[in-house]
Design a protein around this motif. Structure first.
Motif, mmCIF file in Angstrom:
data_model
loop_
_atom_site.group_PDB
_atom_site.id
_atom_site.type_symbol
_atom_site.label_atom_id
_atom_site.label_comp_id
_atom_site.label_asym_id
_atom_site.label_seq_id
_atom_site.Cartn_x
_atom_site.Cartn_y
_atom_site.Cartn_z
ATOM 1 N N CYS A 57 -0.042 -5.440 -6.781
ATOM 2 C CA CYS A 57 0.497 -5.619 -8.928
ATOM 3 C C CYS A 57 1.630 -6.539 -8.683
ATOM 4 N N CYS A 113 4.020 1.041 -12.331
ATOM 5 C CA CYS A 113 4.018 0.622 -14.115
ATOM 6 C C CYS A 113 2.748 2.372 -14.222
ATOM 7 N N HIS A 119 4.469 -5.377 -10.582
ATOM 8 C CA HIS A 119 6.364 -4.575 -9.832
ATOM 9 C C HIS A 119 5.842 -5.366 -8.028
ATOM 10 N N CYS A 136 -2.135 0.317 -13.540
ATOM 11 C CA CYS A 136 -1.475 0.027 -12.274
ATOM 12 C C CYS A 136 -1.236 1.877 -11.731
HETATM 13 ZN ZN LIG Z 1 2.176 -2.017 -10.885
#
Ligand SMILES: [Zn+2]
Length: 621
Positions: free
Chosen positions: A34, A59, A37, A55
């Motif tokens: 991702c 997230c 994050h 995600c």
């Molecule tokens: Zn994420």
């Protein structure tokens, strides 16, 4: 809703995301670590079918191509739109580029020339002795002088350069006259008047500007009806004759009647039926529907008996093929009804008669026909069934087969259910035979579509992802009826997959004042909001507060259900992919846990829905 959809149709989310994120193939989808994050194992997914991303990690969020760019680049919607429009080569509306300014200027000039010509033709009709044939035609068709004046009907005199002389005398250059299509160029580069010895109908856009002409021959010349060619100002497929005078009444009555001819419109208006427009002989186009859907969702098509296939056809087996197929335009109508919660009804004219004749001969019969107009699908069913031999099993099964594409086109399950039941009743067979046939038909459709789209990028799937009628319906309701806010407490921005809708919902959740919201919006979003605000609802909704509340509640539940179902199917796909590539036990367990949670939430939604339905039922009883 031009620019936003345009951008979505031209860009592929996989391509855009892969410019900044390293994607790996995962079944039909793509995954990556991702970008929003920090994590070791990929939980960021891109779904090409739905043109969306999600995600599943920290997230827990997702969206479409716009929300991805907003998050990735840290920009707001309007900046993301500009970035992507630029990438897609989409020109944003209202941006005053020199090119666009030049186009606008050209269009204004064409309109000016057309209006000068319209005034000239009209003057000739009223004042010149050369217009006698035209005048007697008008009288014969029953048109009053007031109507002729209202619609500025005119006469284009005989002679090859009467109009040309007049307009060049007014200082308009010949090139401009050629651009309007009022002059036609010969191969030898000389030119002449396009319209000669014809009754002239100026065609106006919804603002009342003359964009082109229709001219009816007054002798044996062909074609009988001649139109202006396509120009920067005139697009026949996007014009509705009479719309500028009909719009107020269409809105007022929340109903538009669509006929074919110019004179039909004139006579209808003359007799006080002011919500009548003409499709100008062509089948209705998307552009024409876009104009109408800003005014009403209730359309009545006046079909002559021949077009509707009402003429007697002998009832033999071989003829069924010719009788049954539903006119292709009707599939478009069913889609239209579905997408815009519209209702299209059909009125059949007496054999051999045009609307203007019916109105003049028997105005009350016309009114009766309007009142008795049949909903389109009922009309198709009844017509198909009237034509078969009810004792023949083969003919019955042929009807069912032929009507399947129409039923499959209905996306609203309630509507589909209603018509499945109706068809069963009409054919006197058990409903489950029809349900079964429909299921098989849909499966075959899916196989057929799956095969053709396997390797190719199809804009069609993306179009589906880019416009969500349910989201827009819900927002239009909320914005037009602020008292419904109380029904929307369960909704969050996440329930709106389209960023433009999500943006508006977010803004509205924070502020009730639509005018204030509008002022702060990007011009493209403003246009989107205007469309939602001008959306017309059927009277059952506008006149009945409790129906309105119920409808809103229903929308909210459907949005929640849709979101959970999406999550559920994504989760299942991920599980399958992980299992196949041998994902870690921890990862699998996490996905399974997420799946269970989604199922729990779905059950909650269903239980609520069930209670509500029972509540509504007991309220009614
Ligand atoms: Zn994420």
């Amino acid at each position: 809703m031009g620019a936003i959809d345009d951008v979505k149709q031209r860009l592929d989310i996989v391509q855009v995301v892969s410019e900044s994120v390293k994607l790996q193939k995962a079944g039909r989808n793509y995954k990556a670590v991702c970008p929003f994050h920090s994590e070791k194992d990929p939980s960021f997914f891109v779904f090409p079918d739905k043109q969306s991303w999600h995600c599943f990690g920290a997230c827990g969020t997702g969206g479409d191509i716009f929300s991805f760019i907003m998050k990735k680049e840290g920009v707001d919607f309007s900046q993301a739109l500009r970035l992507l429009a630029n990438k897609a080569g989409v020109q944003l509306v209202n941006e005053a580029t020199p090119q666009r300014q030049a186009q606008n200027k050209e269009r204004e000039l064409l309109v000016e020339v057309n209006e000068t010509a319209a005034a000239y033709f009209h003057h000739i009709l009223l004042n010149s002795s050369a217009a006698e044939t035209a005048k007697s035609y008008i009288t014969r068709r029953g048109l009053s002088i007031e109507t002729v004046k209202d619609f500025q009907v005119g006469y284009a005199p005989e002679g090859w350069d009467t109009l040309k002389q007049y307009l060049t005398g007014k200082g308009y250059p010949e090139t401009e006259l050629l651009n309007t299509g009022l002059l036609v160029e010969r191969e030898s580069k000389t030119n002449y008047d396009r319209f000669r010895n014809r009754l002239m109908f100026p065609i106006r856009n919804i603002q009342g500007k003359v964009t082109g002409f229709g001219g009816r021959a007054l002798d044996d010349s062909l074609p009988k009806y001649l139109n202006s060619p396509q120009t920067a100002a005139f697009d026949k497929s996007g014009s509705l004759y009479g719309i500028e005078r009909a719009k107020a009444s269409i809105k007022d009555k929340s109903q538009a009647i669509i006929v074919e001819g110019y004179v039909d419109v004139l006579v209808a208006h003359q007799y006080g039926y002011r919500n009548v427009v003409a499709s100008m002989g062509t089948a209705m186009t998307d552009k024409q529907l876009t104009i109408l859907k800003g005014l009403t969702r209730n359309l009545i098509l006046a079909l002559d008996a021949d077009a509707a296939g009402e003429e007697a056809v002998s009832r033999s087996g071989e003829m069924i093929d010719k009788m049954l197929p539903v006119p292709p335009s009707f599939y478009g109508w069913v889609k239209y009804e579905d997408a815009y919660n519209a209702e299209v009804r059909i009125m059949i004219l007496p054999s051999g008669k045009d609307p203007d004749e019916v109105i003049i001969e028997n105005s009350s019969q016309w009114q009766e026909m309007i009142t008795n107009a049949r909903p389109m699908v009922d009309f198709i069913f009844e017509r198909a069934i009237a034509k078969i031999d009810q004792t023949s099993a083969r003919e019955k099964s042929l009807v069912v087969e032929r009507l399947m594409p129409l039923l499959a086109e209905m996306k609203d399950p309630v509507r589909q259910g209603h018509y499945l039941e109706r068809l069963a009743r009409l054919l006197k067979i058990d409903e489950h035979f029809i349900t079964d046939t429909l299921r098989k038909f849909k499966a075959a459709e899916r196989r057929r579509k799956g095969k053709t789209t396997l390797n190719s990028f199809t804009p069609a799937t993306i179009t589906m992802a880019s416009s969500s009628p349910l989201e827009q319906y819900c927002l239009a309701l909320l914005f037009q009826y602020p008292e419904l806010k109380s029904e929307s407490t369960e909704l969050s921005p996440e329930h709106f997959e389209n960023t433009e809708n999500r943006e508006l919902f977010t803004k509205w959740s924070n502020c009730n004042d639509i005018a204030k919201i509008k002022n702060g919006l990007d011009i493209v979003l403003q246009e989107h909001l205007n469309n939602l605000l001008s959306r017309a609802f059927p009277s059952i909704i506008t006149d009945n507060e409790s129906v309105r509340h119920e409808t809103m509640e229903d929308c909210a539940v459907r949005l929640q259900e849709r979101r959970l179902r999406n999550l559920e199917s994504q989760n299942q796909e991920l599980l399958a992919v992980e299992a196949e590539i041998g994902g870690t036990a921890a990862q699998l367990a996490k996905l399974e846990e997420q799946g269970l949670e989604i199922t729990r939430q779905l059950q909650k939604v269903f239980i609520r829905q069930h209670h509500r339905r029972r509540q509504v039922k007991s309220d009614v009883q």
